[in-house]
Design a protein around this motif. Sequence first.
Motif, short mmCIF file in Angstrom:
data_model
loop_
_atom_site.label_atom_id
_atom_site.label_comp_id
_atom_site.label_asym_id
_atom_site.label_seq_id
_atom_site.Cartn_x
_atom_site.Cartn_y
_atom_site.Cartn_z
N SER A 12 0.83 -1.20 0.00
CA SER A 12 0.00 0.00 0.00
C SER A 12 0.87 1.25 0.00
CB SER A 12 -0.90 0.00 1.24
OG SER A 12 -1.52 1.24 1.38
N GLY A 85 -6.61 10.32 7.69
CA GLY A 85 -6.26 9.92 6.34
C GLY A 85 -4.81 9.58 6.15
N ASP A 157 -5.16 0.35 7.23
CA ASP A 157 -6.46 0.54 6.59
C ASP A 157 -6.98 1.95 6.86
OD1 ASP A 157 -9.01 0.41 5.58
OD2 ASP A 157 -9.51 -1.51 6.51
N GLN A 158 -6.62 2.89 6.02
CA GLN A 158 -6.98 4.29 6.23
C GLN A 158 -8.50 4.51 6.22
OE1 GLN A 158 -4.86 7.05 3.78
NE2 GLN A 158 -2.92 5.98 4.00
N ARG A 159 -9.19 3.77 5.36
CA ARG A 159 -10.64 3.93 5.28
C ARG A 159 -11.30 3.60 6.61
NH1 ARG A 159 -14.30 0.70 5.54
NH2 ARG A 159 -12.83 -1.05 5.43
N LEU A 160 -10.84 2.53 7.25
CA LEU A 160 -11.41 2.11 8.52
C LEU A 160 -11.22 3.18 9.59
CD1 LEU A 160 -12.61 -0.45 10.10
CD2 LEU A 160 -10.26 -0.70 10.91
N TRP A 161 -10.03 3.74 9.68
CA TRP A 161 -9.74 4.71 10.73
C TRP A 161 -10.43 6.04 10.48
CZ3 TRP A 161 -8.29 2.53 14.92
CH2 TRP A 161 -7.63 1.30 14.83
N ALA A 162 -10.61 6.38 9.21
CA ALA A 162 -11.38 7.59 8.89
C ALA A 162 -12.84 7.40 9.31
CB ALA A 162 -11.29 7.89 7.40
N ALA A 163 -13.37 6.18 9.12
CA ALA A 163 -14.75 5.90 9.51
C ALA A 163 -14.92 5.98 11.02
CB ALA A 163 -15.17 4.52 9.01
N GLY A 200 -18.78 0.90 9.79
CA GLY A 200 -17.64 1.27 8.96
C GLY A 200 -16.84 0.12 8.40
#
Length: 400
Positions: A12, A85, A157-163, A200
């Motif tokens: 990633s 992010g 997992d950036q998406r998870l932490w942003a959620a 999320g």
Amino acid sequence: MSRLLRRWAPRSAAVGIRAWRGVAASGASAVVLAVAPLTAGSSPPSPPPLWPGTVPALAVPAGSAPASPGPASPGPASPGPASPGSGPQQIVLPDLAVIEPQGLSAGRVARLGKLRGVTDVLAVDGAAIKVRGHQVNVIGVDPQRFRSWTPLATASDQRLWAALAAGEFASSSSARHLLHLHAGTSYQLAGASRLDLAYGGAAAFGIAGVDVVVNTGASVTLGLIHNVAALISAPGVAMPALKHEVRALIGPGGKLVSLREPQLPVDAATSSGKPSNYIELFRESAARYCPGMSWTVLAAIGQIESGDGANTGPSSAGAEGPMQFLPSTWQEWGITAFGEPGPPNVMDPYDAVPSAARLLCAAGAGTPAGLARAIFAYNHADWYVTEVLALARQYARVYG
């Protein structure tokens, strides 16, 4: 120079785990990248949770003890991402969990952080709540701080932490299947109060018995027990000594759970053949040049420093090769091994890996008590010691 074949795994580009002179480990691919040539086949099993067994404190219903809203618990700050992010700045390896059903006071959490050898402490809220008719264990966390304490794949997992930061909730994979959760759909969480939150996604959080994760704002609303558990990182302290110090501080009421099991594997056997892949090379080098040191330490250093030869430098400091030696250090410790021709070659993994084992052993890596000190000698940074040990334990869980 002989080349080791490798099977590549996706990396990633967004991951921001700090690495010294080389390429940082990237999520679940960190373990896979070291293996070559590895014919096509089944993927390695997912590492099991760092926290063995269930979490007794989380069986307490939400609202049975007062939740204390307010700032995160004092103590050593856990470096985390600058924003949801961005990637984690480092991975923190938890060594011991303290579970207190009535909740740990802010003062006790702060004192835990000042114990000898403790480098970081993270307190989390928690309780049992109802979701879709099922009782589940939930913890409330500051996403920026907790992220660094999770397994590498989850921390990436950036998406998870942003959620999570945006007020959504996450779950373990088993809880997702049990509760039939779908990303983007809102569900009611019932603790001391009822709260509708969007889902999320699922991830492995490295803590067995935890079904759901919410942020601190949702934790207060749900009435979770404030500071029901604390994770402690103390990589250079023997477990008996650490438990003794913690027990003396918290008294007889709390439960202590070691997060270091299993111990890093040590291979004593050697073969007469030449290693054909990096895993074999790490095993042979440790057994031959540093008896008593786990091969997983070499594997972790090789991955963090260069992605197992993917980025051999030179670095901005002039370090080169798969194990990233400075020229002066290589002059002192570089050796020719495994029948390689010519003088020691810093770019040759058959020379570089055994040379790293030799250097580490001289610094004390051949004994459990000296391992953290030896890794620190390889790179003078506490975060580096923590990352190497965290990744070494992931290698141990996947490859034994």
